[in-house]
Motif scaffolding. Structure first.
Motif, PDB file in Angstrom:
ATOM      1  N   ARG A  16       1.020  -1.183   0.009  1.00 55.79           N
ATOM      2  CA  ARG A  16       0.071   0.171   0.117  1.00 55.79           C
ATOM      3  C   ARG A  16       0.915   1.307   0.110  1.00 55.79           C
ATOM      4  NH1 ARG A  16      -5.214   1.072   1.810  1.00 55.79           N
ATOM      5  NH2 ARG A  16      -5.574  -1.038   2.679  1.00 55.79           N
ATOM      6  N   ASP A  19       2.825   1.663  -3.409  1.00 53.22           N
ATOM      7  CA  ASP A  19       1.850   2.162  -4.313  1.00 53.22           C
ATOM      8  C   ASP A  19       1.510   3.774  -4.119  1.00 53.22           C
ATOM      9  OD1 ASP A  19       1.450  -0.196  -5.465  1.00 53.22           O
ATOM     10  OD2 ASP A  19      -0.450  -0.695  -4.521  1.00 53.22           O
ATOM     11  N   LEU A  20       1.377   4.198  -2.866  1.00 54.03           N
ATOM     12  CA  LEU A  20       1.332   5.463  -2.773  1.00 54.03           C
ATOM     13  C   LEU A  20       2.649   6.479  -3.297  1.00 54.03           C
ATOM     14  CD1 LEU A  20      -0.350   5.729   0.671  1.00 54.03           C
ATOM     15  CD2 LEU A  20      -1.363   6.370  -1.258  1.00 54.03           C
ATOM     16  N   ARG A  24       2.881   8.977  -6.820  1.00 52.82           N
ATOM     17  CA  ARG A  24       3.740  10.417  -6.765  1.00 52.82           C
ATOM     18  C   ARG A  24       4.846  10.520  -7.741  1.00 52.82           C
ATOM     19  NH1 ARG A  24       0.442   9.317  -2.665  1.00 52.82           N
ATOM     20  NH2 ARG A  24      -0.409  10.824  -1.606  1.00 52.82           N
ATOM     21  N   PRO A 187      -1.515   8.833   3.392  1.00 48.06           N
ATOM     22  CA  PRO A 187      -0.810   9.707   2.504  1.00 48.06           C
ATOM     23  C   PRO A 187      -0.146  10.923   2.777  1.00 48.06           C
ATOM     24  CG  PRO A 187      -3.043   9.032   1.983  1.00 48.06           C
ATOM     25  CD  PRO A 187      -2.582   8.541   3.230  1.00 48.06           C
ATOM     26  N   VAL A 190       3.479   9.790   3.471  1.00 46.50           N
ATOM     27  CA  VAL A 190       4.125   9.519   2.020  1.00 46.50           C
ATOM     28  C   VAL A 190       4.783  10.906   1.539  1.00 46.50           C
ATOM     29  CG1 VAL A 190       3.974   8.616  -0.107  1.00 46.50           C
ATOM     30  CG2 VAL A 190       3.317   7.367   1.827  1.00 46.50           C
ATOM     31  N   ASP A 191       3.425  11.875   1.365  1.00 42.98           N
ATOM     32  CA  ASP A 191       3.668  13.230   1.151  1.00 42.98           C
ATOM     33  C   ASP A 191       4.971  13.782   1.564  1.00 42.98           C
ATOM     34  OD1 ASP A 191       1.650  13.437  -0.877  1.00 42.98           O
ATOM     35  OD2 ASP A 191       0.319  14.209   0.801  1.00 42.98           O
TER      36      ASP A 191
END
Length: 203
Positions: A16, A19-20, A24, A187, A190-191
C-alpha cells in the motif's frame, strides 16, 4: 539516482505504501513480484527448481507450488538454502537490469526497491541510500495476515519468527511510515517523505 529500500514485516502494509509513492512519480522495483515472475509457468527459475526438487515442486500449470515449497523450507534448512541459491541470484540480476533501465529512462525522481527481507539479507543496506520501514505492531501484523490470507495465528507467527524483529527493522531505518492506524493516515506521511526524497535527489 537516489535509491530507497522499502521494507517491513509481513502484514505491515508495504505494498500500500509503495503504491502511494508510485502514484507520486517514484519508480518501483518489487522483489516479491520478481520472485513470482521467475517462478511462474516458463519462468527463469523453473528448470533449476525441477532439477533440484523434482516435479512435485510445481503446480499443474507449471508454476512453482508456493504452498508446498513454503512447507518444505520451513522444515528443512538445506532445502531453504537450495531454493534461495536458485532464486536469489536471478532476482538480483532482474533487479539490476530493471534499475539500469529506469536510470537510463530518466523519467522518475528516485527509485524505491520493495524488499521484504531487506534487513535480513545483509547486502541490501549497502545498495541503497536510505532504508524506509513500514511499521506497525506485531499484533496488527498477525490480525492483518490472518484476515488477508486465511492463515492461522500459528502460521503467521511462524513466518514472523523467520523475519527480523520489529526492533531490528526500526534500528536499521532512516525513515519510518507508521501504519498502525487507518489507511487515511498514510498519504500525509508519504507526501512528506516524497518531498524529502525529491530534495535529496535534486529533483
Amino acid at each position: 539516482m537516489l535509491q530507497i529500500g522499502l521494507t517491513g514485516g509481513i502484514g505491515s502494509g508495504k505494498t500500500r505504501v509503495a503504491d502511494l509513492f508510485a502514484a507520486r512519480g517514484a519508480a518501483l522495483i518489487d522483489t516479491d513480484l520478481l520472485a513470482h515472475e521467475i517462478t511462474a509457468p516458463g519462468g527463469l527459475a523453473i528448470p533449476a527448481l525441477l532439477e533440484a526438487f523434482g516435479p512435485a515442486c510445481l503446480r499443474a500449470d507449471g508454476a512453482m507450488d508456493r504452498n508446498a515449497m513454503r512447507e518444505l523450507v520451513f522444515s528443512d534448512p538445506a532445502a531453504k538454502a537450495r531454493l534461495e541459491g536458485i532464486t536469489h541470484p536471478l532476482i538480483r540480476q532482474l533487479t539490476e537490469a530493471r534499475a539500469a533501465a529506469i536510470r537510463a529512462g530518466g523519467l522518475h525522481p528516485y527509485l524505491i526497491y520493495v524488499v521484504p527481507l531487506l534487513v535480513e539479507s545483509g547486502s541490501w543496506r549497502a545498495r541503497v541510500d536510505r532504508v524506509l520501514v513500514v511499521d506497525c505492531s506485531e499484533a496488527t501484523q498477525v490480525a492483518r495476515v490472518m484476515a488477508r490470507n486465511g492463515f492461522s495465528q500459528g502460521q503467521v507467527e511462524a513466518i514472523m519468527a523467520r523475519q527480523a524483529r520489529r526492533s531490528e527493522r526500526l534500528a536499521a531505518a532512516d525513515d519510518v511510515v507508521d501504519n498502525e492506524g487507518p489507511p487515511e493516515a498514510l498519504p500525509a506521511q508519504v507526501d512528506r517523505l516524497d518531498q524529502m526524497y525529491r530534495t535529496l535527489a535534486g529533483a
